[in-house]
Write a protein that holds these residues in place. Sequence first.
Motif, PDB file in Angstrom:
ATOM      1  N   GLU A  68     -16.811  -8.797  -4.111  1.00 27.89           N
ATOM      2  CA  GLU A  68     -15.782  -7.714  -4.391  1.00 27.89           C
ATOM      3  C   GLU A  68     -14.630  -8.197  -5.263  1.00 27.89           C
ATOM      4  O   GLU A  68     -14.102  -7.711  -6.057  1.00 27.89           O
ATOM      5  N   ASP A 102      -7.825   9.217  -0.251  1.00 29.88           N
ATOM      6  CA  ASP A 102      -9.310   8.804  -0.262  1.00 29.88           C
ATOM      7  C   ASP A 102     -10.389   9.864  -0.319  1.00 29.88           C
ATOM      8  O   ASP A 102     -11.335  10.224  -1.069  1.00 29.88           O
ATOM      9  N   ASP A 149      -7.185  -3.263  -0.020  1.00 25.47           N
ATOM     10  CA  ASP A 149      -8.162  -3.408   1.122  1.00 25.47           C
ATOM     11  C   ASP A 149      -8.673  -4.734   1.117  1.00 25.47           C
ATOM     12  O   ASP A 149      -9.066  -5.327   1.987  1.00 25.47           O
ATOM     13  N   ASN A 156      -6.624   3.534  -8.122  1.00 24.82           N
ATOM     14  CA  ASN A 156      -7.459   3.257  -7.431  1.00 24.82           C
ATOM     15  C   ASN A 156      -8.103   1.884  -7.358  1.00 24.82           C
ATOM     16  O   ASN A 156      -8.425   1.209  -6.404  1.00 24.82           O
ATOM     17  N   ILE A 157      -7.816   1.062  -8.294  1.00 20.50           N
ATOM     18  CA  ILE A 157      -8.236  -0.095  -8.460  1.00 20.50           C
ATOM     19  C   ILE A 157      -7.270  -1.021  -7.555  1.00 20.50           C
ATOM     20  O   ILE A 157      -7.711  -2.035  -6.992  1.00 20.50           O
ATOM     21  N   LEU A 164     -13.343  -6.761  -8.845  1.00 28.67           N
ATOM     22  CA  LEU A 164     -12.089  -6.460  -8.938  1.00 28.67           C
ATOM     23  C   LEU A 164     -11.298  -7.085 -10.001  1.00 28.67           C
ATOM     24  O   LEU A 164     -10.674  -6.543 -10.642  1.00 28.67           O
ATOM     25  N   ASP A 189      -7.901  -0.432  -3.816  1.00 33.58           N
ATOM     26  CA  ASP A 189      -9.131  -1.180  -3.318  1.00 33.58           C
ATOM     27  C   ASP A 189      -8.819  -2.607  -3.321  1.00 33.58           C
ATOM     28  O   ASP A 189      -9.281  -3.364  -2.336  1.00 33.58           O
ATOM     29  N   SER A 190      -7.886  -2.884  -4.293  1.00 34.73           N
ATOM     30  CA  SER A 190      -7.503  -4.517  -4.147  1.00 34.73           C
ATOM     31  C   SER A 190      -6.552  -4.681  -2.766  1.00 34.73           C
ATOM     32  O   SER A 190      -6.944  -5.953  -2.314  1.00 34.73           O
ATOM     33  N   GLU A 229       1.020  -1.234  -0.036  1.00 39.07           N
ATOM     34  CA  GLU A 229       0.033  -0.150   0.108  1.00 39.07           C
ATOM     35  C   GLU A 229       1.061   1.247  -0.048  1.00 39.07           C
ATOM     36  O   GLU A 229       0.600   1.980  -0.575  1.00 39.07           O
TER      37      GLU A 229
END
Lengths: 121, 690
Positions: B114, B380, B95, B88-89, B118, B92-93, B23
């Motif tokens: 989810e 975010d 997460d 962004n993708i 994704l 999200d991944s 991250e």
Amino acid sequence: MEKTILIVDDSESIREVVSFTLESEGFKVLVGVDGKDALKFLDGSNIDLIITDLHMPVMNGIELIREVRKMDDYSRIPILFLTTESQTAKKMEAKEAGATGWIIKPFVPAKLIAAINKVMR
Amino acid sequence: MTSMENFQSKFIEEAADNINDLENALLLLEDNPEDAEIIERVFRAMHSLKGGGAMFGFAMLSDFTHHMENIYDQVREGNLKVTRDLLNITLDSVDLMKKLLDKDHIGTEDTVREYNSLISSMESILKIHAGNQDQAMRESINPAISKKEQKGLSTYYIHFIPGLDIMKNGTNPLYLIDELCSQGESLVISRIQNVPGLEEFDIEKCYTGWDMFLSTAGDINAVSDVFMFVEDECTLDIHKLSDSDLFEEESFIKKTEEYRSDDSEIVINDLMEFIGQLNKERLGKQLNTAKRKATNGKDNAITSIRVSSEKIDQLMNLVSEMVITQASLSLYTENTQNLDLQPIAESVQKLTRQLRDNAFSISLIPLESMMTRFQRLVRDLSDGLDKEIKFTAIGTETELDKTIIESLSDPLMHIFRNSVDHGIELPDLREERGKKRQGEIILKAFYSGANVIIKVTDDGAGIDPQNIRQKAIDKGIITSESILNHKELLNLLFIPGFSTAKAVTDVSGRGVGMDVVKRKISSIHGEVDIDSVAGEGTDITIKLPLTLSIIDGLLVRIAKSQYVIPLSMVDKIFAVEHTKLANAYNNLVELDGEQIPFYYLREEFEEEGEAPETEEVVVVKFEGVRVGLAIDSVVGEYQAVLKPLGKFYKNQETISGATILGDGSIALVLDTNKIINHFSNHNKIKEEIK
């Protein structure tokens, strides 16, 4: 500006694969089936590059190159010929006749484009 | 725990670290999308997750990471650009990956949904990209050097003098030079000494020659292939100078500059000699760094182990007990005047101190550990609000007690939310106000004595004190006649239930204001201060103690009881006659030529008996002013190991804990801020009753 390439070969499959590759690269392609047939395009109209086979039944590649170099309109245009690796002697002969470079058969599209990039922009 | 479970829990810990690192690297990548080192980091993290996931029974995680790897493979190859969408993708991944590690989430319907969505987003990115790839291939077909291969660069020298008649058969030498240059970094020097005068000049002849230096990943064949059509019609010399990129060497650049300005021919032997010397020097340097790296690597291998925080807590407890026991020993030695025991007691004291300091440093962790969370939060939130915000953290290596860091997270989150939501303006508005479109939030942490200061600064709209005033009047907190200065107005923000946001947004939420921040910070013995200039921005300063469990205190006596006042609060101590205090008007005493309000603790604590003739006033800092606390006498400095009071005393406010003294008796640790607050309210009520 759109570049025009004249392809000369007696083999239909080679003509097809070369013109398909070149057209998909955005070139305008003219096709001659042998040296003599090709001459009809050399009437003063715009041609940026000639790609020719050496072995053709009517007027072979070497003869075509010599003819082209004699024409005022085309004496300095790049000419590539199709050959196989073993034909070193033929290569020399073609160069002496006035060819700019060559493309070795069999080739993949990338090689063809690479050779064209060497002689034309 | 079976051994497999053991492995699994180890993997989960590692994976959490890896995901965190991933991250972090992704957020860095946003600002440096082409940084190969960061991309490598992304890969390393994904690689561990994929491999470990498959081994330890986290198939979904492993499979998912595999998909992500495909995407970043294309990024690494230079085929796919790191765009905001892509990030962004992937974020999200990240997460989702966290959920895929969590037993409560694995396999639930939500997670699976989810997961599928994704995966399909990622696949569609790859598909779009595959379409583009043909074009990319077309563009890069000739040099045929993909970025991946650009690792081992070599440097070549090419001497190219075309034959006079080279252009006769349709060759354009400039195309060849172009082609060569496209293979890497290059320097071309044209040689024009053979160009004749105008009378002899033939436009169909080529008089120019070239000397070129090229650093490329290609081999010597790739270089000579450029000239394959003309090699019989020119003078061509190609020399490999070095197996490295010489353009990185300053002395080489200098040398080429010399060649460029100097018309004389390049003598290859001289050049080779120069390069030989250069390579030798460089090799020496590399060897040195390699050696250093090797030794560093060795050190690194043993510098860190993973210990559960429970064990550290236990250790801290034991050390605390040790400190108390040592104090008893010292006291006993002093009382008995036992000369044999004295040196032993002294060395125990020394060792205990070292042990204590060491144990403390173990439980200190750097602020950095929570920065990723904030970076992500700011990113975010600003995305959701269409704001452009840059978040910078300075001094994140500053260390704080683990428990403080844990309790700090929520209040800081809230402060950042406020800054993003209410502080930083929309880009257009900022431009109108003459600011940069991109707002800035800076977190700065540093040590200050026994405290750590954390300062959050934004360059947003700031807080208008008149707005606060109006609101405070509306809410009945102050009256319209009240005269308050700038600072006092800002401090109103800390009053419970006060919130200046006109509309409730999902970012800052409802009802939770700065009062909560203040309460949380106070609970870890910290202070929070706010400063703001309307139109320019807001500063929030948090002051925290380094640790919670041991405090440097001032041991004082009131009647028979002993109390500890945290030393960090103490400003000065004065000896004052009892009569002066007893006859003080309005509870003010003049000290150092200044009127200082004081509280007479003997009375406030309802201690009985006669006060001594001379008493002492400990002056402490309270919300920016000085307040005195009158006590009987000061005993001395004391390292207090803070012990919580029992649950019956949980609800009282004035005592933050107790400590056991060397003789086994107990001293209460005073929370001076709360004591002063408590007494001032208490006295007001008393006065009102009167």
